[in-house]
Design a protein around this motif. Structure first.
Motif, PDB file in Angstrom:
ATOM      1  N   GLY A 169       2.080   6.037 -11.504  1.00 34.13           N
ATOM      2  CA  GLY A 169       2.228   5.213 -10.314  1.00 34.13           C
ATOM      3  C   GLY A 169       3.283   5.802  -9.404  1.00 34.13           C
ATOM      4  N   ASP A 170       2.980   5.920  -8.120  1.00 30.29           N
ATOM      5  CA  ASP A 170       3.891   6.601  -7.207  1.00 30.29           C
ATOM      6  C   ASP A 170       3.773   5.996  -5.814  1.00 30.29           C
ATOM      7  N   PHE A 171       4.889   5.499  -5.294  1.00 32.18           N
ATOM      8  CA  PHE A 171       4.912   4.945  -3.952  1.00 32.18           C
ATOM      9  C   PHE A 171       5.376   5.963  -2.907  1.00 32.18           C
ATOM     10  N   SER A 172       5.774   7.146  -3.343  1.00 32.62           N
ATOM     11  CA  SER A 172       6.347   8.117  -2.401  1.00 32.62           C
ATOM     12  C   SER A 172       5.310   8.636  -1.411  1.00 32.62           C
ATOM     13  N   MET A 173       4.028   8.610  -1.790  1.00 37.41           N
ATOM     14  CA  MET A 173       2.975   9.118  -0.917  1.00 37.41           C
ATOM     15  C   MET A 173       2.353   8.022  -0.052  1.00 37.41           C
ATOM     16  N   ILE A 174       2.864   6.817  -0.163  1.00 34.57           N
ATOM     17  CA  ILE A 174       2.325   5.716   0.629  1.00 34.57           C
ATOM     18  C   ILE A 174       2.810   5.835   2.070  1.00 34.57           C
ATOM     19  N   ILE A 175       1.865   6.024   2.971  1.00 35.91           N
ATOM     20  CA  ILE A 175       2.166   6.041   4.404  1.00 35.91           C
ATOM     21  C   ILE A 175       1.071   5.251   5.120  1.00 35.91           C
ATOM     22  N   LYS A 176       1.265   5.039   6.397  1.00 31.70           N
ATOM     23  CA  LYS A 176       0.271   4.325   7.193  1.00 31.70           C
ATOM     24  C   LYS A 176      -1.072   5.059   7.129  1.00 31.70           C
ATOM     25  N   GLY A 177      -2.122   4.319   6.787  1.00 29.06           N
ATOM     26  CA  GLY A 177      -3.450   4.893   6.656  1.00 29.06           C
ATOM     27  C   GLY A 177      -3.855   5.190   5.226  1.00 29.06           C
ATOM     28  N   ARG A 178      -2.905   5.052   4.262  1.00 27.79           N
ATOM     29  CA  ARG A 178      -3.219   5.374   2.868  1.00 27.79           C
ATOM     30  C   ARG A 178      -2.955   4.213   1.917  1.00 27.79           C
ATOM     31  N   TYR A 179      -2.750   3.035   2.449  1.00 25.31           N
ATOM     32  CA  TYR A 179      -2.464   1.896   1.582  1.00 25.31           C
ATOM     33  C   TYR A 179      -3.269   0.649   1.946  1.00 25.31           C
ATOM     34  N   GLU A 180      -3.992   0.681   3.053  1.00 25.63           N
ATOM     35  CA  GLU A 180      -4.629  -0.526   3.583  1.00 25.63           C
ATOM     36  C   GLU A 180      -5.657  -1.134   2.635  1.00 25.63           C
ATOM     37  N   LEU A 181      -6.178  -0.329   1.711  1.00 25.46           N
ATOM     38  CA  LEU A 181      -7.143  -0.850   0.742  1.00 25.46           C
ATOM     39  C   LEU A 181      -6.534  -1.971  -0.108  1.00 25.46           C
ATOM     40  N   LEU A 182      -5.221  -1.933  -0.259  1.00 29.49           N
ATOM     41  CA  LEU A 182      -4.530  -2.960  -1.047  1.00 29.49           C
ATOM     42  C   LEU A 182      -4.654  -4.350  -0.424  1.00 29.49           C
ATOM     43  N   TYR A 183      -4.937  -4.405   0.877  1.00 32.85           N
ATOM     44  CA  TYR A 183      -5.063  -5.700   1.547  1.00 32.85           C
ATOM     45  C   TYR A 183      -6.179  -6.555   0.936  1.00 32.85           C
ATOM     46  N   ILE A 184      -7.145  -5.892   0.288  1.00 27.83           N
ATOM     47  CA  ILE A 184      -8.231  -6.638  -0.365  1.00 27.83           C
ATOM     48  C   ILE A 184      -7.676  -7.507  -1.490  1.00 27.83           C
ATOM     49  N   SER A 185      -6.529  -7.122  -2.041  1.00 19.03           N
ATOM     50  CA  SER A 185      -5.908  -7.914  -3.111  1.00 19.03           C
ATOM     51  C   SER A 185      -5.429  -9.275  -2.617  1.00 19.03           C
ATOM     52  N   ILE A 186      -5.124  -9.386  -1.325  1.00 15.95           N
ATOM     53  CA  ILE A 186      -4.561 -10.634  -0.806  1.00 15.95           C
ATOM     54  C   ILE A 186      -5.519 -11.810  -0.963  1.00 15.95           C
ATOM     55  N   PRO A 187      -6.811 -11.693  -0.537  1.00 14.92           N
ATOM     56  CA  PRO A 187      -7.721 -12.819  -0.802  1.00 14.92           C
ATOM     57  C   PRO A 187      -7.937 -13.077  -2.287  1.00 14.92           C
ATOM     58  N   MET A 188      -7.837 -12.014  -3.119  1.00 16.82           N
ATOM     59  CA  MET A 188      -7.978 -12.213  -4.566  1.00 16.82           C
ATOM     60  C   MET A 188      -6.824 -13.070  -5.103  1.00 16.82           C
ATOM     61  N   ILE A 189      -5.634 -12.852  -4.545  1.00 18.49           N
ATOM     62  CA  ILE A 189      -4.466 -13.645  -4.945  1.00 18.49           C
ATOM     63  C   ILE A 189      -4.654 -15.104  -4.532  1.00 18.49           C
ATOM     64  N   PHE A 190      -5.187 -15.322  -3.335  1.00 16.33           N
ATOM     65  CA  PHE A 190      -5.434 -16.690  -2.873  1.00 16.33           C
ATOM     66  C   PHE A 190      -6.477 -17.388  -3.746  1.00 16.33           C
ATOM     67  N   ILE A 191      -7.518 -16.661  -4.144  1.00 17.84           N
ATOM     68  CA  ILE A 191      -8.534 -17.243  -5.040  1.00 17.84           C
ATOM     69  C   ILE A 191      -7.903 -17.618  -6.374  1.00 17.84           C
ATOM     70  N   ALA A 192      -6.998 -16.774  -6.866  1.00 12.38           N
ATOM     71  CA  ALA A 192      -6.293 -17.088  -8.117  1.00 12.38           C
ATOM     72  C   ALA A 192      -5.487 -18.372  -7.979  1.00 12.38           C
ATOM     73  N   PHE A 193      -4.853 -18.590  -6.825  1.00 11.29           N
ATOM     74  CA  PHE A 193      -4.117 -19.830  -6.584  1.00 11.29           C
ATOM     75  C   PHE A 193      -5.071 -21.024  -6.609  1.00 11.29           C
ATOM     76  N   ILE A 194      -6.238 -20.870  -6.001  1.00  8.48           N
ATOM     77  CA  ILE A 194      -7.217 -21.972  -5.941  1.00  8.48           C
ATOM     78  C   ILE A 194      -7.719 -22.332  -7.328  1.00  8.48           C
ATOM     79  N   TYR A 195      -7.948 -21.306  -8.160  1.00  7.00           N
ATOM     80  CA  TYR A 195      -8.507 -21.536  -9.492  1.00  7.00           C
ATOM     81  C   TYR A 195      -7.439 -21.709 -10.580  1.00  7.00           C
ATOM     82  N   ALA A 196      -6.182 -21.775 -10.195  1.00  6.33           N
ATOM     83  CA  ALA A 196      -5.093 -21.819 -11.179  1.00  6.33           C
ATOM     84  C   ALA A 196      -5.262 -22.970 -12.162  1.00  6.33           C
ATOM     85  N   ASN A 197      -5.578 -24.153 -11.664  1.00  8.67           N
ATOM     86  CA  ASN A 197      -5.719 -25.315 -12.539  1.00  8.67           C
ATOM     87  C   ASN A 197      -6.904 -25.148 -13.489  1.00  8.67           C
TER      88      ASN A 197
END
Length: 314
Positions: A169-197
Motif C-alpha cells: 500500500g502506497d499513498f506517495s503516488m496518489i495525485i489528482k487523476g489517479r485516485y478518483e475511483l475511490l469515490y465509488i466507496s462513498i456510496p458503499m459506506i452510506f449503504i453500510a450505514f443504512i443496513y447497519a441495523n
C-alpha cells in the motif's frame, strides 16, 4: 469514545498531513495565494488526504461488516481471503487486458474478491469447530493458497514486478487523476450505514434473524458485496493495507459494544484517524523519504492482532 474527539483529531491530523512533504509548504504562502504551493496542495496533498480518509473509513467498515455477519471478531478482508482474491483478480486483468482501464481492472478484482469471500463464507458454514481463533486461521490459509496461485502465474508470465506494486500500500503516488475511483466507496459506506441495523440482526444467527422476519441470505450477500467492492477499490487505487479492517472494529466494539448501528460511525472515524496517523508516521520516520503505509500499518496491526488473539484465548 466520543465522536467529537475523533472528529477533532481527524481535523488536526488532516491539517498536519497537508503540510508534510518533501516540498516545504507554508500556511502564510497559501494565504498569500502562492500559485506553486497552491498547486502542490491541489494536485498532490489534498488527493492524498482524501484517499487516506476514504480508504480508512471504507476498510474499517468492511472489517466491521465481516465480523458482524461471520460472528467472529478476528475475521476481516485480510483474514477472509478477500484482499488476496482481489489481488489475484488484478493479476488476471493484467494478463488478459494489459492496457485496460482502472475501471475494468477494478471490476475484475471485485468479481474475484466476491468469489473469494463467498468461498470463505461457504467453508465457514461447513466448519463445525467454530473457535474464534481457528476460523480466521482458515481464512488466512485460504488467502495464502490464492496468493500462491497468484505468485505462480506472476512468475509464469513474467509479471512479478507488476503484481508486486499491488502488494505494498502506497499513498506517495496518489495525485489528482489517479485516485478518483475511490469515490465509488462513498456510496458503499452510506449503504453500510443504512443496513447497519440489519447486519446486527444477521450477526445474531440465521434462525434468530428469520424469526424477526429478516431475509438473512440477502442481507449477508449485500454485506459480502460491499466488502468485496470496497476491498477491490482500495487494492486498485492504493494497494494492500493489512489488518486495518481487523483491529479498528475490535477496538471500537471493546469500548462501544456489539451494536453495529451504534458503532459504525465511530469505526469510520477511528479508521480514518488511525490510517492518517500511520501515514504521517510513515513520512516522518526517514524524512524526506517515506515508508510504505502497508509496512507501518502491518507492524502496528500485527502487534494488536497478536494481543487480541492472546486475550481472546485467555
Amino acid at each position: 469514545m466520543k465522536k467529537r474527539y475523533l472528529i477533532l483529531m481527524l481535523i488536526i491530523l488532516s491539517f498536519i498531513s497537508i503540510f508534510i512533504g518533501v516540498k516545504d509548504v507554508k500556511v502564510t504562502e497559501i494565504l498569500n495565494f502562492n500559485q506553486e504551493d497552491i498547486q502542490i496542495i491541489y494536485q498532490s496533498r489534498l488527493p492524498r488526504l482524501i484517499s487516506i480518509i476514504i480508504a480508512g473509513m471504507g476498510m474499517s467498515i468492511a472489517g466491521l461488516i465481516m465480523q458482524q455477519i461471520s460472528r467472529n471478531k478476528f475475521v476481516s478482508p485480510t483474514t477472509a481471503a478477500t484482499v488476496d482474491s482481489a489481488k489475484f483478480g488484478v493479476l488476471i486483468s493484467i494478463m488478459l487486458m494489459n492496457d485496460s482501464s482502472s475501471l475494468k481492472k477494478m471490476f475484475i478484482a471485485f468479481i474475484f474478491a466476491l468469489a473469494g469471500t463467498f468461498l470463505f463464507m461457504g467453508i465457514l458454514k461447513r466448519v463445525k469447530f467454530k473457535n474464534a481463533i481457528f476460523i480466521p486461521l482458515i481464512g488466512m490459509m485460504l488467502g495464502n493458497i490464492i496468493d500462491s496461485i497468484s505468485t505462480f502465474f506472476a512468475y509464469r508470465f513474467d509479471l512479478v514486478q507488476n503484481i508486486s506494486t499491488w502488494l505494498q500500500g502506497d499513498f506517495s503516488m496518489i495525485i489528482k487523476g489517479r485516485y478518483e475511483l475511490l469515490y465509488i466507496s462513498i456510496p458503499m459506506i452510506f449503504i453500510a450505514f443504512i443496513y447497519a441495523n440489519k447486519f446486527t440482526v444477521a450477526g445474531m444467527g440465521e434462525d434468530f434473524a428469520a424469526n424477526l422476519g429478516l431475509n438473512y441470505n440477502r442481507v449477508v450477500n449485500i454485506g459480502i458485496g460491499l466488502v468485496a467492492l470496497i476491498s477491490a477499490l482500495t487494492i486498485i487505487t492504493i494497494g494492500k493495507i493489512p489488518f486495518l479492517g481487523l483491529i479498528i472494529p475490535n477496538i471500537v466494539t471493546k469500548i462501544q459494544g456489539d451494536n453495529m448501528e451504534k458503532n459504525i460511525g465511530h469505526t469510520a472515524l477511528f479508521g480514518a484517524v488511525f490510517l492518517l496517523a500511520c501515514d504521517i508516521l510513515s513520512r516522518l520516520i526517514i524524512y524526506p523519504y517515506e515508508i510504505s503505509i502497508s509496512l507501518t500499518v502491518g507492524i502496528i496491526g500485527s502487534i494488536v492482532f497478536l494481543y487480541l488473539i492472546v486475550r481472546g484465548k485467555k
